[in-house]
Design an enzyme around this catalytic site. Structure first.
Site, PDB file in Angstrom:
ATOM      1  N   ARG A  45       0.616   5.787  -0.484  1.00 48.57           N
ATOM      2  CA  ARG A  45       0.209   7.045  -0.782  1.00 48.57           C
ATOM      3  C   ARG A  45       1.232   8.031  -1.163  1.00 48.57           C
ATOM      4  O   ARG A  45       1.135   9.286  -1.318  1.00 48.57           O
ATOM      5  CB  ARG A  45      -0.753   7.590   0.367  1.00 48.57           C
ATOM      6  CG  ARG A  45      -0.232   8.038   1.663  1.00 48.57           C
ATOM      7  CD  ARG A  45      -1.165   8.553   2.556  1.00 48.57           C
ATOM      8  NE  ARG A  45      -0.573   9.394   3.681  1.00 48.57           N
ATOM      9  CZ  ARG A  45      -0.204   8.984   4.996  1.00 48.57           C
ATOM     10  NH1 ARG A  45      -0.509   7.615   5.111  1.00 48.57           N
ATOM     11  NH2 ARG A  45       0.208   9.583   5.998  1.00 48.57           N
ATOM     12  N   ASN A  46       2.429   7.519  -1.127  1.00 44.85           N
ATOM     13  CA  ASN A  46       3.438   8.280  -1.365  1.00 44.85           C
ATOM     14  C   ASN A  46       4.488   7.665  -2.310  1.00 44.85           C
ATOM     15  O   ASN A  46       4.394   6.600  -2.707  1.00 44.85           O
ATOM     16  CB  ASN A  46       4.451   8.571  -0.032  1.00 44.85           C
ATOM     17  CG  ASN A  46       3.669   9.271   1.321  1.00 44.85           C
ATOM     18  OD1 ASN A  46       3.290  10.362   1.078  1.00 44.85           O
ATOM     19  ND2 ASN A  46       3.648   8.426   2.300  1.00 44.85           N
ATOM     20  N   GLY A 102       3.660  -2.050   7.532  1.00 42.13           N
ATOM     21  CA  GLY A 102       4.922  -1.303   8.130  1.00 42.13           C
ATOM     22  C   GLY A 102       4.512  -0.507   9.358  1.00 42.13           C
ATOM     23  O   GLY A 102       3.409  -0.542   9.881  1.00 42.13           O
ATOM     24  N   ARG A 103       5.641   0.040   9.637  1.00 48.03           N
ATOM     25  CA  ARG A 103       5.603   1.178  10.661  1.00 48.03           C
ATOM     26  C   ARG A 103       4.747   2.326  10.413  1.00 48.03           C
ATOM     27  O   ARG A 103       4.677   2.934   9.244  1.00 48.03           O
ATOM     28  CB  ARG A 103       7.106   1.683  10.969  1.00 48.03           C
ATOM     29  CG  ARG A 103       7.046   2.542  11.995  1.00 48.03           C
ATOM     30  CD  ARG A 103       8.520   2.837  12.572  1.00 48.03           C
ATOM     31  NE  ARG A 103       8.720   3.630  13.468  1.00 48.03           N
ATOM     32  CZ  ARG A 103       8.580   4.959  13.407  1.00 48.03           C
ATOM     33  NH1 ARG A 103       8.295   5.668  12.349  1.00 48.03           N
ATOM     34  NH2 ARG A 103       8.690   5.897  14.390  1.00 48.03           N
ATOM     35  N   ASP A 104       3.905   2.743  11.456  1.00 48.34           N
ATOM     36  CA  ASP A 104       3.083   3.657  11.149  1.00 48.34           C
ATOM     37  C   ASP A 104       2.170   3.906   9.888  1.00 48.34           C
ATOM     38  O   ASP A 104       1.976   4.777   9.141  1.00 48.34           O
ATOM     39  CB  ASP A 104       3.688   5.366  11.387  1.00 48.34           C
ATOM     40  CG  ASP A 104       2.659   6.293  11.580  1.00 48.34           C
ATOM     41  OD1 ASP A 104       1.868   6.005  12.061  1.00 48.34           O
ATOM     42  OD2 ASP A 104       3.114   7.515  11.154  1.00 48.34           O
ATOM     43  N   HIS A 105       1.547   2.438   9.722  1.00 46.87           N
ATOM     44  CA  HIS A 105       0.920   2.371   8.358  1.00 46.87           C
ATOM     45  C   HIS A 105      -0.571   3.341   8.628  1.00 46.87           C
ATOM     46  O   HIS A 105      -1.270   3.095   9.562  1.00 46.87           O
ATOM     47  CB  HIS A 105       0.513   0.969   8.362  1.00 46.87           C
ATOM     48  CG  HIS A 105      -0.393   0.325   7.098  1.00 46.87           C
ATOM     49  ND1 HIS A 105       0.351  -0.261   5.868  1.00 46.87           N
ATOM     50  CD2 HIS A 105      -1.528   0.674   6.642  1.00 46.87           C
ATOM     51  CE1 HIS A 105      -0.386  -0.545   4.976  1.00 46.87           C
ATOM     52  NE2 HIS A 105      -1.476   0.056   5.318  1.00 46.87           N
ATOM     53  N   ALA A 106      -0.714   4.063   7.381  1.00 47.23           N
ATOM     54  CA  ALA A 106      -1.914   4.743   7.251  1.00 47.23           C
ATOM     55  C   ALA A 106      -2.078   5.675   8.421  1.00 47.23           C
ATOM     56  O   ALA A 106      -3.199   6.175   8.653  1.00 47.23           O
ATOM     57  CB  ALA A 106      -3.211   3.901   7.197  1.00 47.23           C
ATOM     58  N   GLN A 130       0.793  -1.384  -0.008  1.00 39.18           N
ATOM     59  CA  GLN A 130      -0.064   0.139  -0.042  1.00 39.18           C
ATOM     60  C   GLN A 130       0.933   1.261  -0.032  1.00 39.18           C
ATOM     61  O   GLN A 130       2.012   1.309   0.660  1.00 39.18           O
ATOM     62  CB  GLN A 130      -0.853   0.058   1.271  1.00 39.18           C
ATOM     63  CG  GLN A 130      -1.349   1.519   1.770  1.00 39.18           C
ATOM     64  CD  GLN A 130      -2.494   2.005   1.013  1.00 39.18           C
ATOM     65  OE1 GLN A 130      -3.124   1.192   0.274  1.00 39.18           O
ATOM     66  NE2 GLN A 130      -2.349   3.259   0.860  1.00 39.18           N
TER      67      GLN A 130
END
Length: 396
Positions: free
Chosen positions: A201-202, A295-299, A199
């Site tokens: 958004r970046n 992963g870390r801090d997903h969404a 996933q």
């Protein structure tokens, strides 16, 4: 191939039959119509594309509250986030039971779907707050997801929908937007039986690239689905077309042929952290993926969530057997100067911070805006150039 969530086969709500589609468009012109919120429009697109199988439309209040509280509808379907059509002003539809839903994101507000209304319920401010706090873990009005959710209105329209178009996603991103149906079909054509989804958004930096590679190797998957959000973001995030160009260039240069599918889905970012991670897993299962990278801090956004809350929710709130897709848990990844490669930081107990190349998002944006490429250990030069052109264009 892995089964869709809660069903033996996908249930896309888009009307594919040409004659029926034409007839519904003609009917829509005669129906009372409602201009929906961007969030409700995005829900319609996801329902139409089969991503939200097995749902048949927008949830009623009882289901919305149940999902917010315990991740199940009233009839027991596991689902992590209410899929709703909330609206401020419903005066245009009177007491109609069948209405046309109009798209707020396309010029002229064309008809997006036809809805059979089961109920129109008034949601109290307390119920809105209850749902928001459970979905986002906060009621802070500065949280972009909270602000968007609470700004939709207190009239909740529930019922089945028939989707007639995919909003701006198909026209603006013809090479990238794909339905869950299309993704499953392409995986079958490629002969993929095991696929891992990523996933984003970046734009993808070296750490993201290597994380995909690690997951594929660890799992022995046939391929990677890079699945990017194409809808609305918060101010300051990279536009979808720029991100798309970066990812395509990275895959073209650095991945073997037939190992990556670059696709996108039509949804607005919720920034709901753990709850959104579970939603991401649900609709990646509907795409046919067997594994999903979390992963870390997903969404996440800001400091609202702990670094690994989006992983622990799968242990704490997802009952065993509720999902068939498996989670690939990733730590923070970064380039190790000692080992001369990208690694998961948890796998390097002998490393200190100075042994990694670590750059904040703010620092990277500042460098790109000044025409300075981040080090190649952090970002591929071809991708950095695309981003530099974008940031420098903002100032021109």
């Amino acid at each position: 191939m892995i089964k869709p969530h809660g069903a033996d086969e996908l249930k896309p709500l888009f009307v594919y039959d040409t004659e029926q589609h034409h007839a519904l468009n003609a009917e829509a012109a005669t129906l009372p119509s409602l201009l929906v919120s961007s969030a409700a429009a995005a829900n319609a697109v996801m329902l139409g594309a089969g991503y939200f199988t097995p749902l048949t439309g927008y949830m009623n209040l009882a289901d919305s509250l149940a999902v917010a509280e315990n991740l199940h509808t009233t009839d027991g379907l596991f689902w992590p986030v209410p899929i709703v059509n909330l609206n401020n002003d419903i005066s245009s539809i009177g007491d109609a039971k069948r209405i046309a839903l109009r798209d707020p994101n396309v010029e002229g507000n064309p008809v997006l779907a036809i809805m059979d209304i089961d109920a129109i319920e008034t949601v109290s401010d307390e119920q809105i707050d209850f749902m928001a706090e459970n979905i986002f873990g906060t009621l802070d009005p500065e949280h972009p997801g909270v602000a968007a959710f609470k700004g939709q209105g207190n009239n909740l329209l529930s019922g089945a929908i028939q989707v007639l178009n995919f909003s701006y996603f198909q026209t603006d991103f013809p090479d990238t937007f794909r339905t869950a149906v299309e993704i499953r079909n392409e995986m079958t054509e490629r002969g993929w039986k095991k696929a891992v989804a990523f996933q984003t958004r970046n734009p993808m930096h070296r750490a993201h690239e290597e994380l995909c590679r690690m997951a594929q190797e660890d799992l022995g998957s046939d391929g990677i689905l890079i699945h990017m959000l194409l809808g609305k973001l918060k101010p300051g995030d990279i536009p979808a077309d720029v991100r798309d160009n970066c990812i395509r260039k990275m895959v073209e240069v650095y991945f073997p042929a037939n190992t990556v599918m670059i696709t996108g889905y039509g949804f607005d970012m919720l920034y709901a952290g753990p709850r959104e991670a579970v939603l991401h897993a649900v609709f990646r299962q509907n795409c046919g993926c067997t594994h999903f990278i979390v992963g870390r801090d997903h969404a996440g956004v800001g400091d609202y969530y702990g670094g690994f809350d989006a992983q622990t929710i799968f242990d704490e709130k997802v009952p065993e057997g509720a999902l068939e897709i498996e989670i690939y848990r990733a730590d923070h990844t970064a380039y190790s100067k000692k080992l001369d490669k990208v690694i998961m930081m948890k796998d390097a107990p002998d490393h200190g911070k100075d042994d990694f190349i670590l750059l904040s998002g703010t620092k990277v944006r500042e460098m790109l805006g000044n025409g300075i490429a981040p080090p190649p250990e952090f970002s591929r030069p071809e991708c950095a150039q695309i981003l530099m052109d974008y940031y420098q264009g903002l100032d021109s």
